[in-house]
Write a protein that holds these residues in place. Sequence first.
Motif, PDB file in Angstrom:
ATOM      1  N   SER A   1       0.861  -1.183   0.000  1.00  0.00           N
ATOM      2  CA  SER A   1       0.000   0.000   0.000  1.00  0.00           C
ATOM      3  C   SER A   1       0.905   1.243   0.000  1.00  0.00           C
ATOM      4  CB  SER A   1      -0.983  -0.012   1.160  1.00  0.00           C
ATOM      5  OG  SER A   1      -0.307  -0.259   2.333  1.00  0.00           O
ATOM      6  N   VAL A   2       0.320   2.356  -0.461  1.00  0.00           N
ATOM      7  CA  VAL A   2       1.127   3.553  -0.741  1.00  0.00           C
ATOM      8  C   VAL A   2       1.999   3.968   0.462  1.00  0.00           C
ATOM      9  CG1 VAL A   2       0.930   6.018  -1.267  1.00  0.00           C
ATOM     10  CG2 VAL A   2      -0.338   4.346  -2.611  1.00  0.00           C
ATOM     11  N   ASP A   3       1.455   3.851   1.674  1.00  0.00           N
ATOM     12  CA  ASP A   3       2.216   4.239   2.877  1.00  0.00           C
ATOM     13  C   ASP A   3       3.486   3.422   3.047  1.00  0.00           C
ATOM     14  OD1 ASP A   3       0.369   6.036   3.503  1.00  0.00           O
ATOM     15  OD2 ASP A   3      -0.542   4.916   5.173  1.00  0.00           O
ATOM     16  N   LEU A   4       3.472   2.201   2.543  1.00  0.00           N
ATOM     17  CA  LEU A   4       4.635   1.322   2.719  1.00  0.00           C
ATOM     18  C   LEU A   4       5.616   1.403   1.551  1.00  0.00           C
ATOM     19  CD1 LEU A   4       2.916  -1.830   4.254  1.00  0.00           C
ATOM     20  CD2 LEU A   4       4.399  -0.195   5.418  1.00  0.00           C
ATOM     21  N   CYS A   5       5.260   2.187   0.505  1.00  0.00           N
ATOM     22  CA  CYS A   5       6.179   2.337  -0.635  1.00  0.00           C
ATOM     23  C   CYS A   5       7.307   3.291  -0.266  1.00  0.00           C
ATOM     24  CB  CYS A   5       5.435   2.868  -1.859  1.00  0.00           C
ATOM     25  SG  CYS A   5       4.299   1.671  -2.588  1.00  0.00           S
ATOM     26  N   GLY A   6       6.965   4.408   0.319  1.00  0.00           N
ATOM     27  CA  GLY A   6       7.971   5.394   0.730  1.00  0.00           C
ATOM     28  C   GLY A   6       8.735   4.886   1.946  1.00  0.00           C
ATOM     29  N   ASP A   7       9.752   5.627   2.345  1.00  0.00           N
ATOM     30  CA  ASP A   7      10.579   5.185   3.467  1.00  0.00           C
ATOM     31  C   ASP A   7       9.752   5.064   4.743  1.00  0.00           C
ATOM     32  OD1 ASP A   7      12.714   5.027   1.825  1.00  0.00           O
ATOM     33  OD2 ASP A   7      13.630   6.920   2.444  1.00  0.00           O
ATOM     34  N   ASN A   8       9.959   3.971   5.446  1.00  0.00           N
ATOM     35  CA  ASN A   8       9.238   3.712   6.699  1.00  0.00           C
ATOM     36  C   ASN A   8      10.083   2.741   7.515  1.00  0.00           C
ATOM     37  OD1 ASN A   8       8.028   0.751   6.413  1.00  0.00           O
ATOM     38  ND2 ASN A   8       7.931   1.726   4.398  1.00  0.00           N
TER      39      ASN A   8
END
Length: 335
Positions: free
Chosen positions: A295-302
């Motif tokens: 999901s989009v939130d997990l594509c960027g750095d996290n």
Amino acid sequence: MKILGIESSCDETAAAVVEDGVAILSSVVASQVDVHHPYGGVVPELAARKHIENIVPVVRKALEKAGMAATDVDAVAVTRGPGLVGALLVAFCFGKSFAYALDIPWVGVDHLEGHIHSVFLESPSPEFPFIALLASGGHTNLYYVSSPTRMECLGRTFDDAAGEAFDKVAKMLGLGYPGGKAIADLARTGDPEKISLPRPYLDKDAFNFSFSGLKSAVHRYIQTHPDTYLDQRADIAAAFQASVVDVLTFKVIHAARDKKCRHMALVGGVAANQRLREKVRESAKAQGMTVFLPSVDLCGDNAAMIAASGYFCLRDPDRLMEGLDQDVYSRAARK
Ligand code: KG4
Ligand code: ZN
């Protein structure tokens, strides 16, 4: 096993608690976009200073959201690299100290592997072996992934990363930083066919990429249309996005066919691009393959992906505990 993941490789300070490598109990990301926006890109020194301010509140919030005390953490996973050294050192030193103080295991993990592991945080997840395309601000790599800790890099970009090209084109169009989402939003109202831009496939059989020529083609177009390009920004954005999406889609499908994988994953900041997600989904379906998209939130750095990575590394005898004298690294290992 509850792992606290911590990440500070670029301009996001992040902490998360993940259970057994798959279940996210909390994930907190403090973005520094406002700090770097006026400079049109990440300023390393400012990033490091901001991480120092953010690290304790972000970790505290991640523990709070997971309903845990520090003493409930079973192990710590922290990004070793690649990234900005001054930025990396903040989470890295914090993570080691946290683990040392609590006398629990810690493991340094690779940021790029972390992006690949983001795909295991949701179900269903791909079956091994699968092809992973990592497209972010710093990297564009294709991998053959045969186990959680065994991945072979099949190809990479010779010059700009896909996300970097998005950011640079956004800057040329006066869209500010970060540029990926700005281009994608503007492209929605543009016609991708109006302006013709090249498709840098290079050798169609190879798994490498090159985006700097495409970026230069946009630059040339702007230079040769000084009076009209501002009115054509949406069409330029749409044409640029279409070119990147076509190339990434072609290469990931080609790699999956070549390596006889039915499953593939798209990870990294650029995997948040809706046009790319749709196009790869359609193309995979047409080939009888399945693509897995975090999901989009997990594509960027996290940091959830870092905690997941830590879980897999801690279970692999070749990757076990590292000494407290381990250090960060700025560049990706060439494997
Ligand atoms: O993975 P990430 O958060 O950080 C790195 O490890 O680099 O990726 C950031 C990159 C940036 O270049 C950003 O412009 C790009 O991902 N990006 C996008 C989109 N959202 C973020 N690129 C295209 N379309 C998007 N929607
Ligand atoms: Zn990243």
